[in-house]
Write a protein that holds these residues in place. Structure first.
Motif, short mmCIF file in Angstrom:
data_model
loop_
_atom_site.label_atom_id
_atom_site.label_comp_id
_atom_site.label_asym_id
_atom_site.label_seq_id
_atom_site.Cartn_x
_atom_site.Cartn_y
_atom_site.Cartn_z
N ARG A 1 -12.66 -1.91 1.57
CA ARG A 1 -13.30 -0.62 1.32
C ARG A 1 -13.10 -0.20 -0.14
O ARG A 1 -13.95 0.48 -0.73
N ALA A 2 -11.96 -0.61 -0.72
CA ALA A 2 -11.69 -0.29 -2.13
C ALA A 2 -12.34 -1.28 -3.08
O ALA A 2 -12.14 -1.20 -4.30
N ASN B 1 -5.39 8.64 1.53
CA ASN B 1 -4.69 7.63 2.32
C ASN B 1 -3.19 7.73 2.06
O ASN B 1 -2.72 7.48 0.96
N GLN C 1 0.85 -1.19 0.00
CA GLN C 1 0.00 0.00 0.00
C GLN C 1 0.88 1.24 0.00
O GLN C 1 1.83 1.34 0.79
N ARG D 1 -5.88 -2.13 -6.78
CA ARG D 1 -7.06 -1.33 -6.49
C ARG D 1 -6.66 0.08 -6.06
O ARG D 1 -5.63 0.28 -5.43
N GLU E 1 -7.11 7.44 10.76
CA GLU E 1 -7.97 7.37 9.60
C GLU E 1 -8.71 8.68 9.41
O GLU E 1 -9.67 8.98 10.13
N ASP F 1 -3.30 5.22 -3.48
CA ASP F 1 -4.24 6.34 -3.40
C ASP F 1 -4.57 6.80 -4.82
O ASP F 1 -3.67 7.10 -5.62
N GLU G 1 -8.78 -1.44 4.36
CA GLU G 1 -8.71 -0.57 3.20
C GLU G 1 -8.96 -1.35 1.90
O GLU G 1 -9.57 -0.83 0.96
N TRP G 2 -8.51 -2.58 1.89
CA TRP G 2 -8.68 -3.40 0.69
C TRP G 2 -10.16 -3.64 0.41
O TRP G 2 -10.63 -3.46 -0.72
N LEU H 1 -2.49 -1.66 -3.25
CA LEU H 1 -3.38 -0.53 -3.00
C LEU H 1 -2.62 0.77 -3.23
O LEU H 1 -1.51 0.94 -2.72
N ILE I 1 -7.56 3.59 -4.01
CA ILE I 1 -8.26 4.05 -2.81
C ILE I 1 -8.98 5.35 -3.11
O ILE I 1 -8.36 6.33 -3.56
#
Length: 932
Positions: A709-710, A641, A563, A623, A734, A595, A706-707, A593, A625
């Motif tokens: 959520r994405a 992020n 990330q 993915r 966060e 941004d 986060e994964w 991940l 974010i």
């Protein structure tokens, strides 16, 4: 034989030594002399301003000038032979002339007797001009009483229901023999409010019990007639009216409508000039917030000056005398808009107690300002003072008798007076609602770079600060629907608050069980519990960090999770993405991940070529974010992020400040630098940590959140096993939900006892700047290593090509260091000596420093993605590893000391640094508007 005048009961002392007396030369003088002698026993000088109107017929022949003045002079000198008596007779009352006379003779009191041939409005106009603009007390006499009282002297006070005016009265009484009784005349009060008014009088030094008499006005009467009637009925010999008890416009209104009543008043009226806080349009005054006290918790008060149209300004540093229960507790310093009182002064208190603050070293002109301190004996409801009326009413119902209700002014640009007035208007049963100030507790007065969008977080941070001192918090009520969260403190949005039934119990949530202040504060800051069983190394060398992460990817057997914030499309990124592809071909599951905004991937239709190439590989999923489309709002643009994490096989983690690209993973020895090298090709100093042990699971859990959520599919977590003996914690922040990394950084700074080292080139949040200055003041050595946002070389600061706008950012960073350096901090601009392969003419390189490192004594090191600026503190999601291991800390300090040794120490007296102070200050003040 001369007969000395009989004694007059009163409060005579030596407060008023120089008097100007305005009287009707055709009337008897005994009335005003009798009233004057109640106020002063030994005057030094009296100026007689007599009025002899020009007219054809008089009820009695006009006395010759010398006869009138001589008669009064003899009367006064019979009273006190040493009095110097001068005067003149005038034909009419000229306010400007009276003001000039009062100034010339240094008047400390102006006496206005009954003036039968002068317009009552002219007389009251003179009274208000002297009291409001010249700041002189004025004694106004009406009709002579039928008899001269010889009873013990009683005084009536015209006081506002919230106690405004008591400060001026207290200042006046401090120079007087206290009268036998004090009667407060005010509008109708509930019984409990009467008790509050009496308690406030004691805090202001009025030790005598205050008898409260309700003022009920006849609609046909003026306010002046009502006061006179009640004062007469109470048996008062003097009515004291502090201008502080009324707003300026109300004073003028009362004066105009009550002019005739003042002329005919049967009780002498002493108008005290404005000295303290009041709702005024035309006079500067001070205001003080309220505060809390608990064992070990020093009460903090906001201190401000209020001027024209309630404009609020920050006071220059000064001193305050603090009073409680009629006793002077001591003197404290106020600085940066905050005064901090010794906790021991107030720890014996329980419940709500009034205080008084004196703003002047000279008692003759001191300004007394009231405030309250609460020693909680039940949980608090902590409420944003600007919540809407419906929420205020819901909060009042929730509080009932179960909780203390404490309001918090979140923005110190809003007037304390105005917020108190608003709260009283909507909560009439709270005569003095407790109003705390967020900036006083967070020490960030006038933090213009902290936007209103983070007010909810600041309110929660005040609650966290109080909870750290064992103050029980039932709930925090924010005015924003988008509310912050905390595992140990309940937060309620306006909608949630209004929806709760009246009798809903809101018991405080369980707080951390740690008794050690260090552990307790770090836990409340949002850190995970201290966990042992780790092996940890730091990586300051970019090339070593690159090779380390490449080796880990090449050794991966099951998963690689990456990330980051920025992904560059360059050869270094290509080397790492190729390693990820090789791992995927071996059957390793790769999840990446990035941004969406700052990696330029999946926002506004853009795609990052490096990520496109990576995502086409089997077993690799990429993915973005928080992708952006259309016209995003500020929340979407700012809540990005910023974490940089790499996790391999659920057993190894890299917690870093490094993005994916050449500046972060290229060693300084690996670039043949020349004077014409573009600034973007120059490596940056960065830092990360290599972690093995149980906390890897916490980091992977954060990645999983986060994964999914994405849009990624959930994956099972594998628990990491111990891999060493070192102890550490993780702080994960966060967006607008919390401020965990900021609070962790501040906790480390507050607990430092010998040495603090910070490595970062981002503009210090003012709160962090102030925390560093406080550390310096308690004897901590503070050292900062910063870099050059626009790299340069040589002794003459020769810039590399490109990036001219970055000079502005450099000035902003340095503007926030100026105050730390001025307070005794040591700042070094990173400089590296010439290396093989560099052009010799470069001499020394001054590169950018992108590392985020904070070292506290030899106790702990914090390293990760969190900068020390407002964006990292509030807006962007961050990850921070706190290593609590002395050998690790000592190794980090040794590495940083080697960098200090080659760098340029900032000398405040260096002409070049000094010459740019104003430029830096201007950028510091205007940076928020420059960057939007």
């Amino acid at each position: 034989m001369k007969v000395r005048p009989r004694s007059v009961p009163g409060i005579a002392r030596t407060m008023f030594r120089r008097l100007v007396v305005v009287f009707d030369a055709g009337s008897e003088s005994e009335h005003f002399l009798h009233a004057v002698r109640r106020l002063t026993s030994e005057p030094e000088a009296v100026y007689l301003y007599g009025l002899v109107p020009e007219r054809s017929e008089l009820e009695a022949p006009p006395p010759p000038s010398l006869t009138v003045l001589d008669r009064l002079r003899h009367t006064l000198q019979d009273w006190s032979p040493a009095i110097q008596v001068t005067g003149a007779l005038e034909t009419h009352l000229d306010i400007g002339d009276l003001v000039q006379v009062s100034r010339q003779h240094g008047a400390e009191l102006v006496v206005l007797g009954p003036l039968r041939d002068t317009s009552p409005r002219a007389r009251v106009g003179a009274m208000l001009r002297l009291a409001l603009r010249e700041h002189l007390p004025v004694l106004a006499l009406g009709r002579a009483p039928d008899t001269a009282s010889t009873e013990p002297f009683r005084m009536a006070l015209a006081i506002a229901p919230d106690g405004r005016g008591l400060g001026a009265v207290a200042s006046f009484l401090s120079h007087c023999t206290q009268p036998s009784e004090l009667i407060a005349l005010t509008t109708g009060l509930a019984p409990e409010q009467t008790g509050e008014l009496q308690a406030l009088s004691r805090a202001l030094g009025i030790t005598q019990t205050l008898l409260v008499e309700s003022l009920t006005e006849n609609p046909a009467d003026s306010r002046a007639e009502a006061f006179d009637s009640v004062a007469l009925r109470s048996g008062a010999g003097l009515l004291v009216v502090p201008a502080d008890s009324l707003a300026d416009l109300e004073v003028l209104y009362v004066g105009m409508t009550g002019a005739r009543a003042l002329q005919e008043a049967r009780v002498p009226t002493l108008l005290l000039p404005r000295t303290q806080t009041g709702l005024t349009l035309f006079e500067d005054h001070h205001a003080v917030s309220d505060s809390l006290v608990a064992p070990g918790l020093a009460p903090r008060f906001a201190v401000e000056r209020v001027g024209l149209l309630s404009s609020v300004t920050l006071l220059e540093p000064g001193r305050l005398m603090v009073f409680a229960n009629g006793t002077a507790l001591g003197e404290v310093r106020h600085q940066g808009g905050t005064a901090i009182i010794e906790a021991a002064w107030l720890e014996h208190l329980r419940g709500l107690h009034p205080l008084a603050f004196s703003f002047s070293d000279t008692s003759a002109s001191r300004e007394l300002v009231p405030g309250y301190v609460l020693a909680p004996d039940k949980p608090l409801l902590l409420v944003d003072s600007l919540v809407e009326e419906d929420t205020l009413l819901a909060v009042r119902e929730l509080a009932a008798d179960r909780y203390h209700l404490a309001f918090v002014r979140v923005r110190d640009s809003d007037s304390l007076d105005e917020q108190r007035a608003r709260l009283r208007e909507h909560l009439p049963d709270h005569t003095w609602p407790l109003l705390l100030d967020a900036s006083a507790w967070l020490d960030d007065a006038r933090a213009d770079d902290v936007p209103r969008q983070v007010d909810g977080q600041r309110l929660l941070r005040v609650a966290t600060r109080l909870a750290a001192a064992h103050v029980p918090i039932a709930a925090v009520i924010t005015r924003d629907t988008y509310k912050p969260v905390h595992p140990a403190i309940r937060t309620l949005s306006p909608e949630e608050c209004e929806a709760l039934p009246r009798n809903t119990p809101l018991e405080p949530l369980p707080l951390p069980s740690e008794q050690d202040a260090w552990a307790r504060e770090l836990t409340l800051a949002g850190c995970s519990p201290r966990t042992e069983g780790h092996h940890i190394d730091f990586e300051l060398d970019n090339a070593q960090a690159r090779e380390s992460v490449l080796a880990a990817i090449d050794a991966a057997r099951t998963t690689v999770h990456w990330q980051c914030y920025i992904v560059e499309d360059d050869p270094i990124t290509a080397r790492i993405t190729e390693a990820l592809k090789r791992a995927a071909h071996r059957g390793v599951r790769v999840r990446f991940l990035a941004d969406a905004l700052y990696s330029g991937h999946d926002s506004f239709g853009a795609l990052n070529p490096a990520l496109v190439g990576l995502s086409g590989t089997p077993n690799v999923e990429v993915r973005a974010i928080a992708p952006l489309v259309g016209g995003p709002d500020l929340y979407e643009l700012k809540q990005r992020n910023h974490r940089k994490l790499t996790l391999v096989d659920s057993s190894l983690a890299f917690v870093s400040g490094r993005n994916l690209g050449a500046p972060y993973y290229t060693g300084f020895d690996e670039v043949p630098l020349r004077r014409d090298t573009h600034y973007r090709d120059i490596p940056w100093l960065d830092c990360g940590a290599r972690l093995e042990g149980p906390l890897v699971t916490d980091l992977e859990r954060a990645f999983l959140t986060e994964w999914t959520r994405a849009g990624g599919e959930p994956f099972p977590l594998t628990t990491s096993t111990p891999a060493g003996t070192m102890a550490a914690r993780v702080a994960l922040h966060e967006g607008l939900k919390d401020t965990h990394t900021l609070d962790t950084q501040l906790a480390l700074i507050r607990h430092a006892r010998s040495r603090l080292v910070l490595v970062n080139t981002f503009p210090l949040l003012l709160e962090i700047q102030n925390a560093l200055i406080a550390a310096l003041q308690r004897g901590v050595r503070v050292e900062v290593l910063f870099g050059s946002v626009r790299p340069h070389h040589g002794a003459e600061r020769t810039y590399f090509p490109g990036g001219a706008i970055r000079e502005v950012a450099d000035r902003y960073v340095r503007s926030r260091l100026d105050a730390v350096i001025a307070a005794g901090g040591i700042a070094h601009e990173l400089a590296l000596p010439s290396r093989p392969g560099w052009e010799p003419a470069l001499e020394r390189l001054f590169p950018h420093v992108h590392a985020k490192v904070l070292v506290c004594d030899t106790r702990a090191v914090a390293v990760g993605s969190a900068n020390l600026d407002v964006t990292a503190a509030y807006w962007e999601s961050e990850a921070l590893l706190v290593v609590e291991d002395t050998p690790f800390t000592e190794r980090m300090l040794a590495a940083l000391d080697a960098l200090f040794a080659t760098s340029r120490r900032i000398d405040r007296e260096d002409p070049r640094w000094r010459d740019e102070v104003e430029q830096r200050a201007w950028v510091g003040r205007n940076w928020p508007s420059l960057v939007g």
